[in-house]
Write an enzyme that holds these catalytic residues in place. Structure first.
Site, short mmCIF file in Angstrom:
data_model
loop_
_atom_site.label_atom_id
_atom_site.label_comp_id
_atom_site.label_asym_id
_atom_site.label_seq_id
_atom_site.Cartn_x
_atom_site.Cartn_y
_atom_site.Cartn_z
CG LEU A 108 -7.17 -0.38 15.88
CD1 LEU A 108 -8.54 0.10 15.46
CD2 LEU A 108 -7.28 -1.77 16.49
N GLY A 109 -3.53 0.10 13.09
CA GLY A 109 -2.81 -0.12 11.85
C GLY A 109 -2.69 1.19 11.12
N GLY A 168 -2.84 2.82 7.22
CA GLY A 168 -3.13 2.56 5.81
C GLY A 168 -2.72 3.74 4.98
N GLY A 169 -3.20 3.78 3.79
CA GLY A 169 -2.80 4.82 2.87
C GLY A 169 -3.22 6.20 3.30
CG PHE A 170 -6.84 7.43 2.96
CD1 PHE A 170 -6.70 8.43 2.02
CD2 PHE A 170 -7.43 6.24 2.59
CE1 PHE A 170 -7.16 8.25 0.72
CE2 PHE A 170 -7.89 6.06 1.30
CZ PHE A 170 -7.76 7.05 0.35
N GLY A 171 -3.76 7.22 6.52
CA GLY A 171 -3.27 7.65 7.82
C GLY A 171 -3.38 6.54 8.83
CE LYS A 214 -8.96 4.81 7.89
NZ LYS A 214 -9.20 4.15 6.59
CG ASP A 225 -8.74 2.05 -1.98
OD1 ASP A 225 -8.27 1.21 -2.78
OD2 ASP A 225 -8.08 2.54 -1.04
N1 LIG Z 1 -13.32 0.41 12.04
C1 LIG Z 1 -12.24 -0.31 12.31
N2 LIG Z 1 -12.25 -1.24 13.28
C2 LIG Z 1 -11.16 -1.98 13.53
N3 LIG Z 1 -10.00 -1.88 12.88
C3 LIG Z 1 -9.89 -0.98 11.89
C4 LIG Z 1 -11.01 -0.14 11.56
N4 LIG Z 1 -10.63 0.67 10.55
C5 LIG Z 1 -9.35 0.36 10.26
N5 LIG Z 1 -8.89 -0.63 11.07
C6 LIG Z 1 -7.57 -1.22 11.08
O1 LIG Z 1 -6.62 -0.25 10.68
C7 LIG Z 1 -5.85 -0.70 9.59
C8 LIG Z 1 -5.61 0.43 8.64
O2 LIG Z 1 -6.82 0.89 8.12
P1 LIG Z 1 -6.90 1.67 6.75
O3 LIG Z 1 -6.25 2.99 6.90
O4 LIG Z 1 -8.32 1.65 6.35
O5 LIG Z 1 -6.02 0.74 5.84
P2 LIG Z 1 -5.97 0.79 4.28
O6 LIG Z 1 -5.70 2.19 3.87
O7 LIG Z 1 -4.84 -0.13 3.96
O8 LIG Z 1 -7.29 0.30 3.87
C9 LIG Z 1 -6.67 -1.80 8.95
O9 LIG Z 1 -5.83 -2.76 8.43
C10 LIG Z 1 -7.47 -2.36 10.12
O10 LIG Z 1 -6.76 -3.42 10.73
#
Ligand SMILES: Nc1ncnc2c1ncn2[C@@H]1O[C@H](COP(=O)(O)OP(=O)(O)O)[C@@H](O)[C@H]1O
Ligand SMILES: *[C@@H]1O[C@H](CO)[C@@H](O)[C@H](O)[C@H]1NC(C)=O
Ligand SMILES: *[C@@H]1O[C@H](CO)[C@@H](O)[C@H](O)[C@H]1NC(C)=O
Ligand SMILES: *[C@@H]1O[C@H](CO)[C@@H](O)[C@H](O)[C@H]1NC(C)=O
Ligand SMILES: *[C@@H]1O[C@H](CO)[C@@H](O)[C@H](O)[C@H]1NC(C)=O
Ligand SMILES: *[C@@H]1O[C@H](CO)[C@@H](O)[C@H](O)[C@H]1NC(C)=O
Ligand SMILES: *[C@@H]1O[C@H](CO)[C@@H](O)[C@H](O)[C@H]1NC(C)=O
Ligand SMILES: *[C@@H]1O[C@H](CO)[C@@H](O)[C@H](O)[C@H]1NC(C)=O
Ligand SMILES: *[C@@H]1O[C@H](CO)[C@@H](O)[C@H](O)[C@H]1NC(C)=O
Ligand SMILES: *[C@@H]1O[C@H](CO)[C@@H](O)[C@H](O)[C@H]1NC(C)=O
Length: 670
Positions: free
Chosen positions: A352-353, A355-358, A375, A471
């Site tokens: 999905l993406g 972020g900073g934590f993984g 995550k 955060d």
């Molecule tokens: N519960 C979720 N449902 C749908 N998409 C999610 C969820 N959690 C995270 N994502 C997606 O994963 C990406 C990365 O999440 P995250 O690690 O929380 O990013 P960041 O560290 O930048 O906040 C987010 O931009 C979002 O699009």
């Protein structure tokens, strides 16, 4: 006198016995285990009752004879009697296609045929007596070598030999099928047991020879028929038996069973009672031992090794770290295997993406079919893990419509997996910056701001303990199916914030959302969350990032300048056009600036923020200059500028591991 009578009686009775014996003479051997055969040459009886006429010695003969003479004629001048015999043999050669030389059933005047030669002579004759009328020999040969000197028809034939090796009758080995009468070929050296029947009719003066595989009943049509009176050939007293010979190829010739009868048909052999041949021929055995067995062992070993390594790999692949204290968190603990299947093995397609934590993966739980987001947080130290998991689990009990529900976790070596409800509309930042494909209108944005504010208030004040988010930012706000803003990632920053001593202060948070005192002391408070929430409000209203390194703009300053100019509404997102409510926009922008006050005491708390947003309490009529005088913005300006200039635009985050960022902030900020 008495002595004479006794003698006469004895002689008479012995004659009577002899006569009856000759008349009914018969024997049946199903195997030769306890029989008394006369053997010579290579012939021997094996322990399981096989008659082995030759072993693997070249150029030798082997003979096996019924030990006693058999009467074929009642007197020298009388005709030969009717008789029949049947036997089962097998020829096992060294090479599948080459054997030598064959077996013969023989009726001979002497027991053992002295002076006979091996090889093509089959142990029956020698070059001087071959074909001589004085031999008085009748034989049925099963010849496996073509000998042109004896006018052989081929190297696989059955023949009737009278006094010599040039057969009186011969035919290729085979039989006439009982079903359709068609000839069926047999290979004598196949190693398969076969049965031979030989009958001689003393009245018709005719001999029949038949051969068939042991699993085939005796064919009614014989292979060979010879009309010949055996009377001149057979002496009244003859020996019966088998002869065999080897040439230059190792061959084992076996007889498995034999029956014979004078004046009638020989008893049928019970095939099931015959001794078993050595399982595979000598050559095949050696092949099996030299190639087959090692190959078999090797493949068994390979199978064992690969299945063990598969099992090990599988256990490793799905290995988790589970400690005793975690047992209390049973329901919140997920099986790694389930998460693995849910995310299809953490495929890139499910990403999905990051972020900073993984990285965050989408998945569907195998049993409940619930959509989840997993995550993966890499975490090396075990220190503080217990407290952290305790907190995560307690946070998992947090339920608020503006928080992303945390369903549970899973722990592996160096890795923590957090399982959240899946938010179908993704994170808010996607709808704000860089010409979003779908933009949110003002009422949606205002609703999200109010929602996030109430979520943060819940964390700060409404739950049993104070939870600091650490955060708050647009990318941590996720939109559910109804476009409600939900705060995610709460408490996660704590993982990197635990047990830090003042010497190595780690600052967690995102640059632009980081309160100055947080950067200075490294201590997160509810006020630092309020500061970040202020930056978030400005972000949502203006559609701009808190810091735009390329443009050297700090959002707070920029909005503040618009306000000083008396044009605060100019700070709004141009994408909104005129579709907005001016009062709400003004409220959000001014409240954002208030929350971004560099002095923590000057910021409202979340309860007040919610009250302002809901319109329960009007925003105090503060003047921009008052805020300015108390040092709203410029106190941290230089530091951010330095940072903004020295880092590329993609680097807009300051994380635990980059304490240098915090240091540069600190030194620059002073
Ligand atoms: N519960 C979720 N449902 C749908 N998409 C999610 C969820 N959690 C995270 N994502 C997606 O994963 C990406 C990365 O999440 P995250 O690690 O929380 O990013 P960041 O560290 O930048 O906040 C987010 O931009 C979002 O699009
Ligand atoms: C075989 O011979 C025995 C005597 O040795 C005799 O009793 C028996 O009836 C004979 N069997 C046949 C089938 O002729
Ligand atoms: C086997 O036959 C031979 C020759 O007829 C005889 O001398 C011997 O005693 C017999 N042995 C047995 C065990 O019958
Ligand atoms: C074959 O039989 C003969 C005689 O019994 C014996 O001397 C020889 O060792 C045997 N050879 C093999 C290979 O068994
Ligand atoms: C057998 O026949 C020959 C001639 O055909 C004769 O000389 C001889 O006496 C006969 N013997 C007996 C025992 O009948
Ligand atoms: C067989 O019979 C013939 C005559 O028919 C005789 O010459 C010969 O010696 C006999 N052989 C044996 C071994 O008894
Ligand atoms: C051939 O065989 C006969 C009978 O078996 C024997 O008398 C004779 O000596 C043998 N000849 C040779 C050359 O071995
Ligand atoms: C057959 O053998 C006998 C002696 O065993 C000999 O006298 C005779 O010449 C031989 N006949 C032939 C045709 O070789
Ligand atoms: C059987 O064997 C004969 C002679 O070896 C050959 O001519 C014939 O073709 C064979 N028949 C079959 C069906 O193999
Ligand atoms: C030999 O076989 C033929 C044909 O099947 C048969 O007519 C004859 O009676 C048989 N002879 C003997 C001695 O079995």
């Amino acid at each position: 006198m008495l002595f004479r009578i006794v003698l006469v009686v004895r002689v008479l009775s012995s004659l009577a016995i002899a006569a009856s014996q000759e008349l009914n003479f018969n024997f049946t051997y199903s195997g030769f285990r306890s029989t008394n055969l006369s053997l010579d040459g290579l012939a021997e009886l094996t322990s399981n009752g096989l008659l082995r006429l030759t072993n693997e010695t070249k150029q030798r003969t082997g003979h096996a004879f019924y030990p006693n003479p058999v009467t074929f004629k009642n007197s020298i001048n009388s005709t030969a009697l009717t008789f029949s015999t049947t036997f089962v043999f097998a020829i096992i050669p060294e090479y599948a296609t080459l054997g030598g030389h064959g077996i013969a059933f023989v009726i001979a005047p002497t027991r053992g045929l002295p002076g006979a030669l091996p090889s093509q002579y089959l142990g029956l004759f020698n070059e001087t007596n071959n074909g001589n009328q004085t031999n008085h020999v009748v034989a049925v040969e099963l010849d496996t070598i073509y000998s042109s000197e004896f006018n052989d028809i081929n190297d696989n034939h059955v023949g009737i030999d009278i006094n010599g090796l040039e057969s009186a009758r011969s035919a290729p080995a085979g039989y006439y099928s009982q079903l359709n009468g068609k000839p069926t070929n047999l290979t004598l050296i196949s190693g398969h047991p076969m049965q031979v029947w030989m009958e001689y009719d003393g009245k018709q003066k005719q001999m029949n020879v038949t051969i068939a595989p042991i699993d085939v009943d005796k064919p009614s049509r014989p292979l060979l028929t010879l009309s010949l009176d055996l009377s001149p050939i057979l002496n009244s007293s003859m020996y019966i038996g088998f002869s065999s010979s080897t040439g230059s190829v190792f061959t084992s010739h076996y007889v498995l069973g034999w029956s014979f009868k004078m004046n009638g048909l020989a008893e049928a052999l019970d095939i099931s009672r015959l001794p078993k041949l050595p399982r595979v021929g000598p050559k095949k055995t050696s092949k099996f031992l030299t190639i087959g067995l090692p190959v078999l062992c090797l493949s068994l070993v390979l199978v064992a090794v690969s299945s063990i390594s598969y099992a090990i790999r599988r256990t490793r692949k799905f290995a988790e770290v589970l400690e005793d204290w975690e047992l209390d968190y049973g329901p919140h603990r997920f099986k790694y295997k389930d998460l693995y299947t849910a995310t299809k093995g953490f495929r890139d397609e499910e990403l999905l993406g990051s972020g900073g934590f993984g990285r965050v993966y989408k998945g569907v739980l195998p049993t409940s079919k619930i959509q989840i987001a997993v995550k993966r947080v890499s975490h090396e130290s075990r220190q503080g893990m217990r407290e952290f998991v305790a907190e995560i689990v307690s946070i998992g009990r947090l339920r608020h419509r503006n928080l992303v529900p945390l369903l549970g976790y899973c722990r592996r070596r160096g890795e923590l997996l957090l399982v959240y409800d899946y938010m179908p509309n993704g994170s808010l930042d996607k709808y704000l910056y860089d010409q979003p494909t779908v933009a949110l209108n003002w009422s949606q944005r205002f609703r999200v701001i109010k929602g996030v504010a109430s979520g943060l208030l819940y964390l700060h004040e409404e739950w049993e303990q104070v939870v600091i988010h650490r955060d708050v930012k647009a990318s941590n706000v996720l939109l559910d199916g109804e476009l409600n803003g939900r705060l995610g990632d709460f408490g996660l920053a704590r993982l990197y914030d635990h047990g830090t001593d003042p010497q190595t202060t780690h600052v967690v948070g995102t640059l632009g959302y980081l309160a100055p005192e947080h950067a200075r002391t490294g201590k997160a408070t509810t006020s630092t969350d309020v500061f970040a929430f202020g930056a978030f409000m400005l972000e949502v209203a203006s559609g701009r990032r808190p810091i735009q390194p390329t443009e050297d703009i700090i959002l707070v300053d920029w909005v503040f300048i618009r306000w000083l100019e008396g044009e605060i509404l100019e700070a709004r997102d141009p994408n909104l056009g005129t579709e907005y409510i001016a009062e709400e926009m003004e409220l959000v922008l001014k409240l954002g600036l208030m929350c971004s006050h560099s002095e923590p005491a000057a910021r409202p708390n979340m309860r007040q923020v919610v009250q302002f947003l809901e319109g329960d309490v009007p925003l105090p009529d503060i003047l921009p200059l008052c805020l300015s005088a108390s040092g709203l913005t410029f106190s941290h300006r230089e530091g951010f500028d330095d940072f903004a200039n020295s880092y590329p635009s993609s680097m807009d985050k300051a994380f635990a591991h980059s304490s240098s960022v915090a240091e540069s902030l600190l030194s620059g900020g002073r």
